[in-house]
Design a protein around this motif. Structure first.
Motif, PDB file in Angstrom:
ATOM      1  N   THR A  41      60.752 -37.152-160.814  1.00 21.25           N
ATOM      2  CA  THR A  41      61.660 -36.057-160.446  1.00 21.25           C
ATOM      3  C   THR A  41      61.027 -34.702-160.746  1.00 21.25           C
ATOM      4  N   GLN A  80      67.630 -36.586-156.697  1.00 22.73           N
ATOM      5  CA  GLN A  80      68.182 -37.727-157.442  1.00 22.73           C
ATOM      6  C   GLN A  80      69.608 -37.423-157.915  1.00 22.73           C
ATOM      7  N   ASP A 156      64.275 -38.758-153.625  1.00 22.02           N
ATOM      8  CA  ASP A 156      64.120 -39.076-155.047  1.00 22.02           C
ATOM      9  C   ASP A 156      65.148 -40.134-155.447  1.00 22.02           C
ATOM     10  N   GLU A 157      64.701 -41.367-155.542  1.00 19.29           N
ATOM     11  CA  GLU A 157      65.558 -42.515-155.881  1.00 19.29           C
ATOM     12  C   GLU A 157      66.862 -42.504-155.068  1.00 19.29           C
TER      13      GLU A 157
HETATM   14 MG   LIG Z   1      63.874 -39.174-161.634  1.00 18.75          MG
END
Ligand SMILES: [Mg+2]
Ligand SMILES: Nc1ncnc2c1ncn2[C@@H]1O[C@H](COP(=O)(O)OP(=O)(O)OP(=O)(O)O)[C@@H](O)[C@H]1O
Length: 298
Positions: A41, A80, A156-157
């Motif tokens: 991140t 995220q 991001d994820e």
């Molecule tokens: Mg992360």
């Protein structure tokens, strides 16, 4: 298309991104695979300009992000931690982000309609985001990242905390973007996702990239041997003459670089196995051989 060179970032004296360098080609989907705290991140935040790097450079289409921040219009990010306004409707969120990227008039309307359809939220577009399920919010987060038709999509994820249906839907949307030639940077700690989506994967741990390659090459170089597992009735165990087998009660294990040959030899004994399987080396074994830990408990 994107070049990251010697990127570094510290927080309060602790270096969390260490001399990170990688390149992503146009149309490529590139994975950053690493456990919690690897620095994924933090890297994404530096790419989008939300965090200033301590040192290093980021160039997109050959232009420095530092010197030409307007180049960031060519990228879209699904953070995220969701970046949505809960007290606005799904449509209003998309309009907000589309305007932020300079869309207006008919183009804005067309793109927002397209993004709502992509996220499968047409029927819920007039409802407040606060009333959406977690999966719907993730889908909208993704739609907000792509509404302005960016060249490079940073995810991001994007599937964390998402129900299986929304996850599947997100995957299909990402694969569609990929098939349309978009360039994708995808961070995850799920190896199955990285294997499915990414042309090349960087294994990241403690702020550094340990290896970067295609899945097949990573496994060939770092994955180690395959494992064969099987099971036999207690009274038949003595008939299986093989010193390489490791027994645990009636189950056995064998590691081999030639698993097909090894399993054929076992099967050739003619014994009635209750189970006989090959587990090929995978990204999990790659991560283990590079760090000595598993992705899950790292
Ligand atoms: Mg992360
Ligand atoms: N603003 C901050 N201040 C201090 N430390 C931070 C800050 N942001 C991140 N860190 C630390 O930097 C390290 C990397 O965090 P980061 O969020 O980049 O990891 P990650 O790979 O995204 O992990 P996850 O899979 O949990 O999302 C962690 O140890 C984290 O605690």
């Amino acid at each position: 298309m994107l070049r990251v060179e010697q990127l570094c970032k510290s927080f309060a004296g602790t270096t969390v991104v260490k001399k990170l360098s990688f390149e992503i080609g146009a149309g490529e989907s590139f994975g950053l695979l690493g456990p919690n705290g690897a620095g994924k991140t933090t890297t994404i935040k530096m790419l989008v300009g939300a965090l200033a790097p301590d040192s290093g450079s980021i160039t997109l289409h050959g232009q420095s992000m530092h010197e030409s921040p307007e180049i960031r219009r060519k990228l879209g990010v699904a953070p995220q931690s969701l970046s949505l306004y809960e007290n606005l409707t799904g449509r209003e969120n998309l309009v907000f982000f589309a305007k932020l990227y300079g869309l207006k008039g008919q183009e804005l309307k067309t793109r927002v309609d397209w993004a709502l359809d992509l996220a499968d939220l047409v029927s819920r577009q007039k409802d407040l985001v606060a009333t959406y399920s977690g999966g719907m919010q993730r889908r909208l987060n993704f739609a907000c990242a792509v509404v302005h038709n960016p060249d490079l999509i940073l995810l991001d994820e994007p599937t964390v905390g998402v129900d299986p249906q929304s996850r599947d839907h997100l995957f299909r949307s990402i694969e569609k973007a990929k098939s349309e030639g978009k360039t994708i940077l995808y961070t995850t700690h799920y190896m199955e996702e990285a294997e499915r989506l990414c042309d090349r994967i960087a294994i990241m741990d403690e702020g550094s990239i340990l290896a970067v390659d295609t899945v097949a090459n990573l496994i060939a170089k770092h994955g180690g041997a395959a494992t064969i597992t099987g099971e036999l009735e207690e009274e038949l165990k003595a008939q299986l003459q093989n010193d390489a087998l490791v027994w645990d009660d009636c189950q056995f294990r064998l590691t081999s670089h030639e698993p097909v040959k090894a399993i054929a030899e076992l099967a050739g004994s003619g014994l009635p196995f209750k189970a006989l399987n090959i587990k090929q080396a995978n990204l999990e074994s790659v991560f283990f051989s590079l760090t000595g830990r598993t992705l899950r408990d790292a």
